[in-house]
Design an enzyme around this catalytic site. Structure first.
Site, mmCIF file in Angstrom:
data_model
loop_
_atom_site.group_PDB
_atom_site.id
_atom_site.type_symbol
_atom_site.label_atom_id
_atom_site.label_comp_id
_atom_site.label_asym_id
_atom_site.label_seq_id
_atom_site.Cartn_x
_atom_site.Cartn_y
_atom_site.Cartn_z
ATOM 1 N N CYS A 2 2.850 16.107 -20.619
ATOM 2 C CA CYS A 2 1.665 16.753 -21.182
ATOM 3 C C CYS A 2 1.763 16.644 -22.697
ATOM 4 O O CYS A 2 2.787 16.284 -23.236
ATOM 5 C CB CYS A 2 1.631 18.234 -20.831
ATOM 6 N N ARG A 27 -1.101 11.355 -23.313
ATOM 7 C CA ARG A 27 0.025 11.932 -22.575
ATOM 8 C C ARG A 27 -0.417 12.655 -21.299
ATOM 9 O O ARG A 27 0.422 13.047 -20.478
ATOM 10 C CB ARG A 27 0.765 12.950 -23.458
ATOM 11 N N TRP A 75 -0.884 17.081 -17.842
ATOM 12 C CA TRP A 75 -0.643 16.073 -16.802
ATOM 13 C C TRP A 75 0.044 16.849 -15.700
ATOM 14 O O TRP A 75 1.231 17.162 -15.784
ATOM 15 C CB TRP A 75 0.252 14.964 -17.353
ATOM 16 N N ASN A 101 5.395 21.608 -21.562
ATOM 17 C CA ASN A 101 5.399 20.233 -21.058
ATOM 18 C C ASN A 101 6.716 20.053 -20.331
ATOM 19 O O ASN A 101 7.772 20.198 -20.942
ATOM 20 C CB ASN A 101 5.280 19.267 -22.253
ATOM 21 N N GLY A 102 6.672 19.763 -19.033
ATOM 22 C CA GLY A 102 7.915 19.567 -18.290
ATOM 23 C C GLY A 102 7.840 20.189 -16.911
ATOM 24 O O GLY A 102 6.763 20.511 -16.413
ATOM 25 N N GLU A 488 6.078 -9.565 -7.699
ATOM 26 C CA GLU A 488 5.690 -8.674 -8.790
ATOM 27 C C GLU A 488 5.885 -9.368 -10.150
ATOM 28 O O GLU A 488 5.049 -9.237 -11.042
ATOM 29 C CB GLU A 488 6.503 -7.367 -8.696
ATOM 30 N N LYS A 492 2.884 -10.001 -12.811
ATOM 31 C CA LYS A 492 2.917 -9.520 -14.211
ATOM 32 C C LYS A 492 2.542 -10.653 -15.156
ATOM 33 O O LYS A 492 1.787 -10.467 -16.094
ATOM 34 C CB LYS A 492 4.314 -9.009 -14.602
ATOM 35 N N GLU A 495 -1.203 -11.541 -14.861
ATOM 36 C CA GLU A 495 -2.079 -10.483 -15.368
ATOM 37 C C GLU A 495 -2.241 -10.523 -16.881
ATOM 38 O O GLU A 495 -3.335 -10.350 -17.386
ATOM 39 C CB GLU A 495 -1.499 -9.100 -15.009
ATOM 40 N N HIS A 511 8.930 -25.305 2.147
ATOM 41 C CA HIS A 511 7.721 -25.548 2.940
ATOM 42 C C HIS A 511 6.486 -25.711 2.059
ATOM 43 O O HIS A 511 5.392 -25.350 2.465
ATOM 44 C CB HIS A 511 7.535 -24.407 3.940
ATOM 45 N N LYS A 610 -7.559 -0.710 -14.993
ATOM 46 C CA LYS A 610 -6.386 0.085 -14.616
ATOM 47 C C LYS A 610 -6.575 0.687 -13.231
ATOM 48 O O LYS A 610 -5.644 0.740 -12.431
ATOM 49 C CB LYS A 610 -6.182 1.188 -15.665
HETATM 50 C C1 G6P Z 1 -5.364 -2.551 -10.386
HETATM 51 C C2 G6P Z 1 -4.344 -2.409 -11.496
HETATM 52 C C3 G6P Z 1 -2.952 -2.718 -10.940
HETATM 53 C C4 G6P Z 1 -2.651 -1.818 -9.753
HETATM 54 C C5 G6P Z 1 -3.726 -1.912 -8.679
HETATM 55 C C6 G6P Z 1 -3.566 -0.807 -7.650
HETATM 56 O O1 G6P Z 1 -5.456 -3.880 -10.008
HETATM 57 O O2 G6P Z 1 -4.644 -3.289 -12.550
HETATM 58 O O3 G6P Z 1 -1.969 -2.506 -11.960
HETATM 59 O O4 G6P Z 1 -1.405 -2.175 -9.207
HETATM 60 O O5 G6P Z 1 -5.009 -1.732 -9.261
HETATM 61 O O6 G6P Z 1 -3.781 0.400 -8.276
HETATM 62 P P1 G6P Z 1 -3.212 1.793 -7.816
HETATM 63 O O7 G6P Z 1 -3.686 2.755 -8.859
HETATM 64 O O8 G6P Z 1 -3.832 2.066 -6.469
HETATM 65 O O9 G6P Z 1 -1.744 1.689 -7.733
#
Ligand code: G6P
Length: 615
Positions: A2, A27, A75, A101-102, A488, A492, A495, A511, A610
């Site tokens: 937070c 935050r 948060w 915060n915590g 993954e 990355k 993306e 294959h 996001k």
């Molecule tokens: C979007 C974001 C990814 C994320 C995916 C799933 O594509 O850019 O970074 O992994 O959604 O999102 P979630 O919030 O469900 O983990």
């Protein structure tokens, strides 16, 4: 995570606190509140929603007068985001007020004691427990506020950055920290308090950063006095001159949120298992799992639904659950699952993984599973999100807000939560021996430090990024637990650098992808010591004989891969099931540096969002 802000001095506190909260919204942003001392009483206004919602409400609700005040942007960790759970919180008498915060881990037992002594609680928060504990100590011991805070904090287990004031002593604010940041800005007869220096940077460049287990009594007339919470010893204040600008401060001094979040992983993982992994008792405590143990133990299978990076965490979980708890697992793209007319029964447990808790396809998959009678468990980061509310039970990752679009700390904290669940179920089912179980817990506890060590490869990874930044294709290979890490790693890179990359199970290379390999193709191979090492070494030999460029992610002290590969990046040794938490770190760094060198927008890559709230 937070944001907290406070002011005591000669100016009007409200505008300073409000602006400060806006700056700290990165935050946390599910609710906000401010308490002001208007010369006679405390005036408090708080609301679910953003700081803008607070501003609209507060100015109608209370007077904004006063030169002492505290504010909070939340948060949520305990209690859903709503008006009542928002901070600040009053003590029962209404004399004291707090922002926090915590997480107070032992808040339930403290709350029970306070209830016995006649205290009542309006919210579900751990913070309201703390302020009443302070009040109780203050009354019983007949002490000043500072001493009461100190005694109370010595009874608390958990993490905190707090600011408290007493309406009967409006010349002081008491602050303290353990595990959550707290900076004090020093002006001319005025003092600022904040989670970072961004709320006060235009007023003063002089700041004290409290260390863990320190508290400070800040008095308008006498300045700042710092003490150790445990032994009451005085600490000489170390005043720093701030060199950072506003944007740098919000990003914690990092160039991008993504890099900040990569570096936050040691503490984020620790926050994920804090209060859940009780190493001395060899216990895993997760209310959402305990309360539904029967459903888990009677499950014919577990179906994991997720999208993107969360889906990759689900793939790692498939290995963990099957390996440790011997429960059959299927991992599904939520978008496919929801439209496939899948066979779901009442004996299925569905685990939905989502950082944002708002992904439309995952949400729809949950609704479908529920309609067929399955038990649905959520693993989310955002507290109070749609998925967190829609599922029957769940466990939060407690990673704190993730701002960079490319997910990093959400991934490793999701794997951490899923590991805890798998271990708890394995213990309950008896599919793991008590010595293996203990060994797993010990190894998990060591992970934050090992992630820190893995982050030390940063400079070296940067040199590798410089060599390969201009290529058009990358291949990522891994086996077993590290196959999802290969996926993954490739995601990355795609993306944020827009370079085409594919992840494959190492043996599948034969294959198809092997046809792509020539001297221009960099291939990242995850080849840690535990788990099919010899097989992966054979795959590396196959690549080498086709002149591919090999970047090996290896266990510290590796010899074999070092001889074959063009570059090796070492990560500390751990047990096989936890290796994704370490091997993923250099891959995050590699994609970050390549994207940066190519001049791409690392935090907001083109076309991506996001949270994908449309299907
Ligand atoms: C979007 C974001 C990814 C994320 C995916 C799933 O594509 O850019 O970074 O992994 O959604 O999102 P979630 O919030 O469900 O983990």
């Amino acid at each position: 995570m937070c944001g907290i802000v406070g002011y005591i001095g000669h100016r009007e506190a409200y505008p300073i606190i409000l602006k400060g909260l806006k700056r700290l919204e990165y935050r946390g942003y599910d609710s906000a509140g401010i308490a002001l001392y208007d010369g006679a009483d405390i005036k408090l206004s708080k609301t679910k929603g953003k700081v803008l919602d607070l501003e609209a409400r507060l100015e109608k609700e209370i007077s904004t007068k006063g030169t002492l005040g505290i504010g909070h942007t939340r948060w949520a960790t305990h209690g859903v985001p709503n008006d009542v759970n928002s901070h600040p919180h009053y003590s029962n008498s209404g004399d004291l007020v707090i922002i926090h915060n915590g997480i107070i881990e032992n808040y339930e037992s403290l709350k029970k004691e306070l209830i016995k002594r006649g205290y009542t609680f309006k919210s579900d928060t751990d913070t309201e427990v703390l302020i009443n504990l302070i009040e109780d100590v203050k009354k019983n011991e007949n002490t000043k506020l500072g001493k009461a805070v100190q005694i109370a904090l010595n009874q608390v287990i958990g993490a905190y950055a707090i600011a408290v004031f007493d309406k009967n002593k409006p010349n002081e604010i008491v602050v303290a920290r353990l595990g959550s940041p707290l900076a004090i800005g020093i002006g001319e007869d005025e003092f600022f308090i904040a989670s970072d220096a961004s709320p006060f940077i235009e007023y003063t460049k002089n700041a004290i950063y409290l260390e863990d287990e320190e508290m400070a009594i800040i008095r308008r007339d006498k300045g700042v006095k710092i003490r150790k919470i445990k032994d009451d010893s005085l600490v000489a204040p170390y005043i720093q001159e701030l060199q950072l600008n506003l944007e740098q401060i919000e990003k914690g001094g990092y160039e991008h949120f993504m890099l900040k979040e990569i570096y936050e992983q040691p503490s984020a993982i620790l926050d994920t298992f804090r209060g859940r992994l009780l190493i001395n008792e060899a216990i895993i405590k997760m209310a959402g799992v305990e309360d539904n143990m029967k459903r888990f133990l009677n499950a014919d299978r577990i179906i994991i639904v997720a999208c993107g990076t969360s889906w990759h965490a689900g793939l790692v979980a498939e290995y963990i659950f099957e390996d440790l708890a011997r429960i059959p697992v299927e991992v599904e793209y939520a978008s496919e699952f929801r439209y496939r007319n899948p066979i779901i029964t009442e004996n299925d447990v569905v685990i939905a993984i989502s950082q944002s808790g708002e992904t439309a396809d995952t949400l729809a998959a949950i609704k479908l599973a529920k309609s067929k009678g399955a038990f649905v468990f959520g693993v989310c980061n955002v507290v109070g999100s749609s998925i967190a509310r829609e599922t029957h039970a769940g466990a939060y990752t407690h990673a704190g807000p993730e701002i960079g679009v490319a997910s990093t700390k959400a991934f490793t904290t999701q794997i951490t939560v899923l590991t805890l669940i798998a271990l708890r179920l394995a213990r309950a089912k008896g599919t793991i021996s008590s010595s293996d179980y203990r060994h797993n817990l010990i190894e998990l506890e060591l992970i934050p430090d090992k992630v820190k060590k893995a982050l030390e490869s940063d400079e070296y990874v940067k040199t590798i990024a410089a060599i390969y930044k201009d290529v058009h294709n990358f291949l990522y290979l891994g086996r077993g637990y590290n196959f999802p890490v290969a996926l993954e790693g490739a995601l990355k890179l795609k993306e944020i650098s827009y370079i085409h990359a594919e992840g494959y199970p190492a043996a599948e290379m034969k294959h198809g992808p092997i046809a792509l390999i020539d001297e221009n193709m960099p291939i990242v191979v995850i080849a840690t010591k535990k788990g099919h090492y010899e097989k992966v070494v054979s795959n590396i030999q196959e690549i080498k004989s086709r002149k591919g460029k090999i970047i090996g992610i290896v266990t510290e002290g590796d010899i074999q891969v070092k001889e074959l590969a063009d570059h090796v990046i070492e990560v500390p040794e751990t047990i096989e099931s936890l290796s994704p938490l370490l091997t993923t770190i250099p891959l995050q760094l590699l994609s970050y540096h390549i994207a940066l060198m190519l001049g791409k927008n690392v935090d907001q890559p083109r076309n991506l969002a996001k949270a994908v709230t449309v299907e």
